[in-house]
Enzyme design. Structure first.
Site, PDB file in Angstrom:
ATOM      1  N   GLU B  45       0.919  -1.218  -0.007  1.00 25.16           N
ATOM      2  CA  GLU B  45       0.068   0.165   0.076  1.00 25.16           C
ATOM      3  C   GLU B  45       0.801   1.172   0.001  1.00 25.16           C
ATOM      4  O   GLU B  45       1.805   1.395   0.917  1.00 25.16           O
ATOM      5  CB  GLU B  45      -0.777  -0.042   1.195  1.00 25.16           C
ATOM      6  CG  GLU B  45      -1.717   1.093   1.477  1.00 25.16           C
ATOM      7  CD  GLU B  45      -2.522   1.062   2.759  1.00 25.16           C
ATOM      8  OE1 GLU B  45      -2.234   0.260   3.670  1.00 25.16           O
ATOM      9  OE2 GLU B  45      -3.597   1.762   2.804  1.00 25.16           O
ATOM     10  N   LYS B 118      -9.765   2.177  -2.175  1.00 17.58           N
ATOM     11  CA  LYS B 118     -10.020   1.792  -0.932  1.00 17.58           C
ATOM     12  C   LYS B 118     -11.423   2.012  -0.273  1.00 17.58           C
ATOM     13  O   LYS B 118     -11.771   3.119  -0.348  1.00 17.58           O
ATOM     14  CB  LYS B 118      -8.662   1.904   0.075  1.00 17.58           C
ATOM     15  CG  LYS B 118      -8.944   1.413   1.537  1.00 17.58           C
ATOM     16  CD  LYS B 118      -7.616   1.686   2.230  1.00 17.58           C
ATOM     17  CE  LYS B 118      -7.430   1.302   3.606  1.00 17.58           C
ATOM     18  NZ  LYS B 118      -6.152   1.645   4.153  1.00 17.58           N
ATOM     19  N   CYS B 155      -5.666  -3.176   2.763  1.00 15.85           N
ATOM     20  CA  CYS B 155      -5.289  -2.929   4.289  1.00 15.85           C
ATOM     21  C   CYS B 155      -6.640  -3.372   4.904  1.00 15.85           C
ATOM     22  O   CYS B 155      -7.109  -4.201   5.148  1.00 15.85           O
ATOM     23  CB  CYS B 155      -4.425  -1.805   4.402  1.00 15.85           C
ATOM     24  SG  CYS B 155      -3.579  -2.002   5.965  1.00 15.85           S
TER      25      CYS B 155
END
Lengths: 299, 299
Positions: B45, B118, B155
């Site tokens: 990331e 995300k 994540c």
């Protein structure tokens, strides 16, 4: 929401052919758990009988009972006598041709708070549950007992994150799974460890993702079957905390009562530090109700 | 759906202050992975910079790039040159005031298949992502690369079973998570092991529940911050198979390339034997789109 700590008790037991004896034995072990301080006690799935789903036999429907049958009456009386909440799994006869794999929830005064009917029904070799059990029609429920809010789920439900999530959103601080899972004798040596580990991992994952206690009460012992190789139920009943830490675990092969505290302050601490429920994208989850997204890949 | 096996390559790396150097170093490690046989490669990331979200500083928005910025151009050229698919995370500048934490997916001919933004944005001490990143608006996506269908997630998405489920329903055979997670120095000794274990367990749980490969590419090293105690990124990039078995795992503290095969026959075998997708109760999941079920407990 009841915000006090309480003590969970799980009964891990072996069954024989005698229904009355299983019922009595299960409640004897539950009484031991109560004596050890348990306030919310869970018996294993279908604890009144052998796991009859190893074969498809219409005569096994004779084992089913109505909502107020002998199991309900004995368990309600037990809860009142011992002042404990009790999760009593049983084979429910609802109507001719409509049977469920269910669990009754009794509060500490013996009152029946309601029933949960197993929502996810498996069908694998020697686990022929689709033959016996109509899928539950009551959804995912939580029950407010005198000691705390718990959600009963049953065995195959253990593999479904949706069930754990919905039970959590319903306010449960502990998901409690009566269970009947074991090894096929011909698979145990090669695959047994990873099967057991996947089962434990999936449930610990629910604990982490939801910040909730997770408990499973399994049966033990080898149950023979005339048309199958039999199942060695793997026990290992356990309680995981809201961070997925296993705080109590039973053996693979012995009858036991397992005791663990549900600490509501610990649950709140975990959820404050890992606020997963805060950040859910509820605007983007609606396709969860689809079977598969065949339009396939975006690109 | 592409039904061939393919080789995943994960880059675990440490970052410094120099964006151009990070980009070059990341692609050098990706080239090592390609040399080892990797066909679908994932970088960590926001790999072009330090994890700037340890503080809230409007100047950090200067790090953001458009969809066709330097990271996109270098990564697309890399994919074409090496004949690999590449997941290239980057800080996306979409419009003034609209920034995303994104990942571009390049196919082996260098063509950009698309972007994933995300969806779940954290905000914890030293992970102030809500300040920087607008929540993604493209949903959960899978991309059909030359080698296989993969779903990029990022994540914090790792903690959400809904994300893993929707990516699986979209046809992905591997969920791939570029990651930046680590320990607070003052928490590591007391809580570090259980934090790491919960992270691994939640993702292994997704693998089990969905019968899908799961991979995470994390950063390593300690990143100082003038207004925080810093973060020790815990590495431990891994690949789990569709039964949750960890088939490859990196160290907690070293730069590494991690290589693992995605075996589509193994995935099919696991799903045939543990047919969880078959038994989902799609008629009973609609409340997943609710924030919380305040009407509370049924009883």
């Amino acid at each position: 929401m009841n915000a006090n700590n309480f003590v969970l008790g799980l009964v891990q037991m072996a069954m024989n052919e005698d229904v009355a004896a299983n019922l009595k034995h299960g409640l004897t072990l539950a009484a031991e758990a109560a004596k050890q301080g348990a306030q919310v006690i869970c018996l294993p799935e279908l604890f009144a009988s052998h796991y009859f789903c190893q074969r498809e036999d219409v005569n096994c429907f004779d084992l089913a009972e109505p909502l107020d049958g002998p199991t309900a009456q004995s368990c309600g009386a037990f809860a009142a006598q011992h002042g404990v909440a009790l999760l009593a799994p049983f084979f429910e006869r609802r109507a001719p041709g409509v049977y469920h794999n269910s669990v009754l929830v009794f509060d500490a005064d013996g009152r029946c708070l309601g029933v949960y009917r197993k929502m996810h029904i498996p069908d694998d070799p020697a686990y022929y549950e689709k033959f016996y059990f109509t899928p539950g029609d009551l959804g995912f429920k939580s029950f407010s007992t005198r000691f705390g809010v718990i959600a009963p789920l049953i065995c195959w439900d253990q593999w479904y994150p949706e069930a754990a999530r919905l039970a959590t959103l319903n306010g449960a601080v502990a998901l409690v799974y009566p269970t009947a899972i074991g090894w096929h004798p011909h698979e145990k040596e090669q695959y047994g460890e990873r099967q057991y580990d996947a089962w434990l991992t999936a449930q610990r994952g629910h604990a982490v993702a939801n910040g909730v206690y997770v408990a499973a009460a399994n049966r033990v012992g080898f149950e023979r079957c005339e048309v199958q190789a039999g199942i060695e139920f793997w026990g290992a009943s356990f309680v995981a905390d809201p961070q997925g830490v296993v705080i109590a675990r039973a053996s693979h092969d012995k009858e036991e009562t397992l005791i663990a505290e549900v600490d509501v302050a610990r649950l709140e601490t975990v959820r404050r530090n890992w606020p997963f429920l805060r950040d859910r994208r509820i605007d983007a989850y609606s396709a969860i109700t689809r079977r598969f997204l065949d339009e396939g890949t975006a690109s």
